[in-house]
Scaffold this motif. Structure first.
Motif, PDB file in Angstrom:
ATOM      1  N   SER A  11       0.834  -1.199   0.000  1.00  0.00           N
ATOM      2  CA  SER A  11       0.000   0.000   0.000  1.00  0.00           C
ATOM      3  C   SER A  11       0.870   1.251   0.000  1.00  0.00           C
ATOM      4  N   ALA A  12       1.906   1.245   0.822  1.00  0.00           N
ATOM      5  CA  ALA A  12       2.810   2.397   0.882  1.00  0.00           C
ATOM      6  C   ALA A  12       3.536   2.606  -0.447  1.00  0.00           C
ATOM      7  N   LEU A  13       3.863   1.520  -1.123  1.00  0.00           N
ATOM      8  CA  LEU A  13       4.594   1.610  -2.393  1.00  0.00           C
ATOM      9  C   LEU A  13       3.698   1.906  -3.595  1.00  0.00           C
ATOM     10  N   SER A  14       2.389   1.953  -3.374  1.00  0.00           N
ATOM     11  CA  SER A  14       1.462   2.089  -4.504  1.00  0.00           C
ATOM     12  C   SER A  14       1.284   3.529  -4.977  1.00  0.00           C
ATOM     13  N   GLN A  15       2.149   4.413  -4.566  1.00  0.00           N
ATOM     14  CA  GLN A  15       2.098   5.822  -4.966  1.00  0.00           C
ATOM     15  C   GLN A  15       3.452   6.165  -5.588  1.00  0.00           C
ATOM     16  N   THR A  17       5.535   8.777  -5.903  1.00  0.00           N
ATOM     17  CA  THR A  17       6.584   9.472  -5.148  1.00  0.00           C
ATOM     18  C   THR A  17       7.198   8.555  -4.105  1.00  0.00           C
ATOM     19  N   ARG A  18       6.369   7.800  -3.419  1.00  0.00           N
ATOM     20  CA  ARG A  18       6.895   6.891  -2.398  1.00  0.00           C
ATOM     21  C   ARG A  18       7.759   5.795  -3.030  1.00  0.00           C
ATOM     22  N   LEU A  19       7.346   5.301  -4.163  1.00  0.00           N
ATOM     23  CA  LEU A  19       8.149   4.291  -4.856  1.00  0.00           C
ATOM     24  C   LEU A  19       9.498   4.890  -5.268  1.00  0.00           C
ATOM     25  N   GLU A  20       9.500   6.123  -5.753  1.00  0.00           N
ATOM     26  CA  GLU A  20      10.752   6.796  -6.110  1.00  0.00           C
ATOM     27  C   GLU A  20      11.650   6.978  -4.893  1.00  0.00           C
ATOM     28  N   ILE A  21      11.056   7.339  -3.761  1.00  0.00           N
ATOM     29  CA  ILE A  21      11.829   7.513  -2.525  1.00  0.00           C
ATOM     30  C   ILE A  21      12.507   6.194  -2.141  1.00  0.00           C
ATOM     31  N   VAL A  22      11.763   5.109  -2.172  1.00  0.00           N
ATOM     32  CA  VAL A  22      12.334   3.811  -1.791  1.00  0.00           C
ATOM     33  C   VAL A  22      13.453   3.422  -2.750  1.00  0.00           C
ATOM     34  N   ARG A  23      13.242   3.609  -4.019  1.00  0.00           N
ATOM     35  CA  ARG A  23      14.283   3.256  -4.995  1.00  0.00           C
ATOM     36  C   ARG A  23      15.537   4.096  -4.783  1.00  0.00           C
ATOM     37  N   LEU A  24      15.352   5.385  -4.483  1.00  0.00           N
ATOM     38  CA  LEU A  24      16.486   6.263  -4.203  1.00  0.00           C
ATOM     39  C   LEU A  24      17.235   5.799  -2.957  1.00  0.00           C
ATOM     40  N   LEU A  25      16.486   5.449  -1.913  1.00  0.00           N
ATOM     41  CA  LEU A  25      17.121   5.013  -0.676  1.00  0.00           C
ATOM     42  C   LEU A  25      17.786   3.649  -0.826  1.00  0.00           C
ATOM     43  N   SER A  50       8.122  14.806   3.492  1.00  0.00           N
ATOM     44  CA  SER A  50       7.897  14.404   4.886  1.00  0.00           C
ATOM     45  C   SER A  50       6.668  13.527   5.032  1.00  0.00           C
ATOM     46  N   THR A  51       5.592  13.899   4.371  1.00  0.00           N
ATOM     47  CA  THR A  51       4.359  13.115   4.439  1.00  0.00           C
ATOM     48  C   THR A  51       4.583  11.710   3.893  1.00  0.00           C
ATOM     49  N   ASN A  52       5.238  11.634   2.751  1.00  0.00           N
ATOM     50  CA  ASN A  52       5.473  10.330   2.130  1.00  0.00           C
ATOM     51  C   ASN A  52       6.485   9.498   2.920  1.00  0.00           C
ATOM     52  N   LEU A  53       7.480  10.138   3.485  1.00  0.00           N
ATOM     53  CA  LEU A  53       8.444   9.418   4.317  1.00  0.00           C
ATOM     54  C   LEU A  53       7.771   8.838   5.556  1.00  0.00           C
ATOM     55  N   ASN A  58       5.939   4.242   8.659  1.00  0.00           N
ATOM     56  CA  ASN A  58       4.837   3.540   9.319  1.00  0.00           C
ATOM     57  C   ASN A  58       4.579   2.162   8.729  1.00  0.00           C
ATOM     58  N   SER A  59       4.947   1.967   7.467  1.00  0.00           N
ATOM     59  CA  SER A  59       4.798   0.637   6.850  1.00  0.00           C
ATOM     60  C   SER A  59       5.944  -0.295   7.258  1.00  0.00           C
ATOM     61  N   HIS A  60       6.935   0.262   7.942  1.00  0.00           N
ATOM     62  CA  HIS A  60       8.125  -0.465   8.413  1.00  0.00           C
ATOM     63  C   HIS A  60       9.083  -0.835   7.292  1.00  0.00           C
ATOM     64  N   LEU A  61       8.964  -0.162   6.148  1.00  0.00           N
ATOM     65  CA  LEU A  61       9.908  -0.386   5.062  1.00  0.00           C
ATOM     66  C   LEU A  61      11.122   0.529   5.200  1.00  0.00           C
ATOM     67  N   LEU A  62      10.940   1.680   5.824  1.00  0.00           N
ATOM     68  CA  LEU A  62      12.035   2.612   6.092  1.00  0.00           C
ATOM     69  C   LEU A  62      12.230   2.741   7.586  1.00  0.00           C
TER      70      LEU A  62
END
Length: 115
Positions: A11-15, A17-25, A50-53, A58-62
């Protein structure tokens, strides 16, 4: 990994910007990135970052670490490993050798680092 934890991550990755953040990290590895570096690199407003982070934490991926007045974010590679294991635990109907090309592709090896 229980199914509801996996669903929370998906669910967290389904947006986008959030997917881009995870890939960057993921690319930043164990060094992680400061929140400001993330927003600057992805050209997104700091409050949007900040909102997306927060959703990803909260999803425990970061995970995050406070460093003075800033926060450094990291991918929780253990959570990532658990998610991938969850997805592939019954892979290939009892023929794990069929999954080996997938495992080889996602493994962190010097050969894959150049791809």
């Amino acid at each position: 990994m229980e199914i509801y934890k996996a669903l929370s991550i998906f669910s967290a990755l389904s947006q986008p910007t959030r997917l881009e953040i995870v890939r960057l990290l993921i690319k930043s590895g164990d060094n992680g990135l400061l929140a400001g570096e993330i927003s600057e690199t992805l050209n997104i407003r700091p409050n949007t970052a900040s909102t997306n982070l927060l959703i990803l934490v909260n999803s425990h991926l970061l995970r995050k670490e406070r460093q003075g007045r800033t926060i450094r974010y990291f991918v929780d590679f253990e959570a990532m490993k658990n998610l991938l294991t969850f997805l592939m635990e019954d892979c290939c109907g009892g023929n794990p050798e069929l999954c080996q090309p997938i495992i080889d592709k996602i493994a962190c090896t010097p050969d894959n680092a150049q791809q």
